[in-house]
Design a protein around this motif. Structure first.
Motif, PDB file in Angstrom:
ATOM      1  N   ASP A  66      30.363  -6.627 -25.509  1.00 36.76           N
ATOM      2  CA  ASP A  66      30.576  -8.055 -25.284  1.00 36.76           C
ATOM      3  C   ASP A  66      32.013  -8.351 -24.879  1.00 36.76           C
ATOM      4  N   GLN A  67      32.877  -7.322 -24.837  1.00 37.81           N
ATOM      5  CA  GLN A  67      34.244  -7.481 -24.360  1.00 37.81           C
ATOM      6  C   GLN A  67      34.363  -7.233 -22.858  1.00 37.81           C
ATOM      7  N   GLU A  80      28.477 -12.602 -21.205  1.00 33.01           N
ATOM      8  CA  GLU A  80      28.271 -13.945 -21.734  1.00 33.01           C
ATOM      9  C   GLU A  80      27.972 -13.852 -23.233  1.00 33.01           C
ATOM     10  N   SER A  81      28.089 -14.965 -23.908  1.00 31.65           N
ATOM     11  CA  SER A  81      27.860 -14.998 -25.353  1.00 31.65           C
ATOM     12  C   SER A  81      26.385 -15.147 -25.698  1.00 31.65           C
ATOM     13  N   HIS A  82      25.535 -15.118 -24.696  1.00 34.89           N
ATOM     14  CA  HIS A  82      24.095 -15.266 -24.884  1.00 34.89           C
ATOM     15  C   HIS A  82      23.392 -14.306 -23.916  1.00 34.89           C
ATOM     16  N   THR A  90      21.173  -8.470 -23.916  1.00 33.49           N
ATOM     17  CA  THR A  90      22.541  -8.698 -24.394  1.00 33.49           C
ATOM     18  C   THR A  90      23.471  -7.561 -23.979  1.00 33.49           C
TER      19      THR A  90
END
Length: 343
Positions: A90-91, A96-98, A104
């Motif tokens: 996620d970095q 995206e945060s979703h 994911t």
């Protein structure tokens, strides 16, 4: 403070094991021997061939800096006949945060898994081999220099072979890019298209170890030279720099085509770090540069500086089994200063 403490503890550990020649040799060779990996027992009991978990750590790099590094990990997997499974964290700058398109894993926003094996299946296997940064040295050793921007023909050919074998766009991404190319670039062009990639924005800062910035006038001169001796109907301009669009449209009026829905900058701040209230902004930034690269690879000629996007376009062109009629890579060397512009 925690980092300093960890370093002191490790220094003490090294001191107490200083007479263990195997340990000393291993420490000295870290970062130099590509075959170093981590081995883990998976959660499942079913005996399987080892999966090679390519875990792309946080880099704060552009889309194709990470992608080209991924090809080097895949080269390692191919050499040792391992089954690769790719995970971006996620970095990742384009995460995206979703979930995007039901996943994911930011790698899977854009690409299918190279071996058709997802993260869940990998974790339920019996044996997992985790990637290490050392592994990419196997591919980097194909280059004469290790400066990151000097690529041998053998290296590019090998990365093209790896890309052709392992890299597949998600079907909806591939269909979108093809429709975008036909609608915006190729729909009314009968002759050849000259692809031009201009890396602007923060490249103008001349970071240490990065290519010396090529000016817009220097790009224009090279385009002029090629247009005078070759027949190109249009110029496809891929750039993160709004100034490049404006200057090329003035100089080559009626010949320049480009995607109009791209986030660009007039200054020296990278677009990659831009913020916007548009939906899925970071994902779309990745989508835009991916579309640019695939379109550059479809062009008949290429003019570019030393950049990760232009390397990717050349690799993709080879992966398609094709070559450019004309290719001009503007190479002014690398910045080796230490006192300024070294962020």
């Amino acid at each position: 403070m925690k980092s300093i403490k960890n370093k002191l503890e490790f220094a003490g550990y090294c001191y107490t094991h200083g007479d263990d020649q195997r340990f000393v040799q291993t420490v000295k060779e870290t970062g130099k021997r590509p075959e170093f990996v981590f081995l883990e027992k998976g959660e499942g009991d079913r005996i399987t061939a080892p999966f090679y978990h390519i875990y792309m750590e946080e880099s704060k790099s552009g889309f194709f800096a990470d992608h080209n590094k991924l090809l080097e990990y895949l080269f390692f997997a191919d050499f040792y006949q391992l089954t690769p499974v790719v995970e971006y964290t996620d970095q990742f700058c384009y995460a995206e945060s979703h979930p995007i398109n039901g996943t994911t894993n930011p790698f899977e926003y854009f690409f299918e898994q190279p071996a058709g094996v997802g993260l869940d299946e990998m974790r339920n296997s019996s044996t997992i081999i985790h990637s290490r940064k050392d592994n990419i040295m196997l591919a980097k050793n194909l280059n004469v220099k290790q400066d990151g921007y000097t690529k041998s023909e053998n290296y590019l050919e090998q990365m093209a072979r790896i890309s052709s074998k392992y890299i597949r766009l998600q079907p909806r991404i591939r269909e979108w890019i093809e429709k975008e190319q036909e609608k915006n670039i190729f729909f009314a062009v009968q002759g050849n298209i000259l692809g031009v990639h201009i890396r602007g924005t923060d490249f103008k800062r001349n970071y240490n170890g990065h290519p010396v910035a090529v000016t817009l006038d220097e790009y224009e001169e090279e385009v002029d030279n090629l247009l005078n001796c070759k027949k190109y109907e249009k110029i496809f301009l891929a750039t993160d720099d709004e100034n490049a669009i404006e200057q090329f449209e003035r100089k080559f009026s009626g010949k320049v085509i480009f995607y109009k829905d791209v986030i660009r900058s007039k200054g020296d701040e990278t677009v990659m770090k831009s913020e916007s209230d548009r939906e899925d902004h970071h994902f779309k930034l990745g989508l835009e540069v991916l579309r640019d690269m695939y379109t550059l690879a479809q062009c008949d000629g290429l003019i570019a500086g030393l950049s990760q996007v232009s390397f990717a376009a050349r690799i993709q062109k080879m992966a398609m089994g094709k070559q450019y009629y004309d290719m001009r890579i503007l190479d002014k060397g690398l910045n080796y200063h230490k006192a300024q512009n070294c962020q």
